[in-house]
Design a protein around this motif. Sequence first.
Motif, short mmCIF file in Angstrom:
data_model
loop_
_atom_site.label_atom_id
_atom_site.label_comp_id
_atom_site.label_asym_id
_atom_site.label_seq_id
_atom_site.Cartn_x
_atom_site.Cartn_y
_atom_site.Cartn_z
N ARG A 1 -39.61 20.90 8.16
CA ARG A 1 -40.29 21.34 6.94
C ARG A 1 -39.24 21.51 5.84
O ARG A 1 -38.19 22.12 6.06
N ARG B 1 -45.96 26.30 1.61
CA ARG B 1 -45.65 25.01 1.01
C ARG B 1 -46.21 24.85 -0.42
O ARG B 1 -45.51 24.31 -1.30
N ASP C 1 -45.99 26.15 6.28
CA ASP C 1 -47.16 25.43 5.74
C ASP C 1 -47.95 26.33 4.79
O ASP C 1 -48.46 25.87 3.77
#
Length: 375
Positions: free
Chosen positions: A135, A94, A91
């Motif tokens: 992800r 990202r 994250d």
Amino acid sequence: MGRLNDLAAKGQAVWLDFVDRKFLAEGGLQKLVDEDGLTGVTSNPSIFEKAMGHGTAYDSALADYDRAHPDASTMARYEHLAIQDIQAAADTLRPVYDRLGGKDGYVSLEVSPYLANDTDGTIAEAAKLWGLVDRPDLMIKIPGTPAGTPAIAATIDAGINVNVTLLFSIEAYKAVALAYVAGLEARVARGEPIDRIASVASFFVSRIDTKIDDAIDARVKAGDAEAKALKAIKGKVAIANAKLAYAWYEEFIASDRWQALAAKGAMPQRLLWASTGTKNPDYPDTLYLDTLIGKDTVNTVPPKTMDAFRDHGTVAETLTADVEGARHVLAEAERLGLDLNGVTDALVEEGVASFSKAFDDLLGAIAAKHPETAN
């Protein structure tokens, strides 16, 4: 802007060879992204063993999981903790992944080292971890063993990004590069997209010099007649090996076979230099960064080596410099009977054993943290 940022101008990405919950929570990874242009993270069983097996940073999360899953296996408990860290790192990266259109911004998670010689088990584990992390900027690490190579092709075929690990020899690297291509070609044959599938081939460096240098030192000490020639290539074999692997990469991406895939949006499988912390204190601490800088490559760097390069590393396109000199070094190694092939074969076996031992220790540490002691 600093030395680490400057590597991007030479086409090389910098990844961090480290992950730890406290480091992530305190913004350490975000700082490296913001200040040093970091674009990736790698993990392995040894890293997780150090992170989870020592201290209390994971105890609260483990206690919460145990309350909700009192009958969970030790493996499930480990996976829960590891996946939380990998998701947090993914994250953080990202925005990098999105900004670069999927060309970078990846976090790597390794399949169980117990599966190094199990093709079907590796394929199944890769698919499971891919689903659990959920992800797009995840890479599943699969060893470049004889059993791992067909698993790499199948995992790429399934649309899962792969970080091939434990590569020491050029021949093993060629095999996994072709496995990546085979996976992409299978998708093309079914009319499926290949433009968002990424892979790196993790080519280990310093461990080769450690083995070769030890052999050289032993022979020189024994009064070998070739002592002068042996000393002339000490500390140079690993870098020469890496340079010739890259030379093959350059030839391959110019081939018709690769260009057909590139026309459909395929991203090249970048060579990633691993084991780049200097083991020999007589060598510069930035040796395996300074000498392996080149286009479309990655260097995954331990924190200490990253600090050293930031302070006094040298930024220059060195990977393609004096390739003939690299050929001479490897020819000399062969002439002198240093058995590079035997060394690289042994290093694969040792790497699998080392990661398995770290995994044993990791699972043992987690098993010892029973719910009643974690609360």
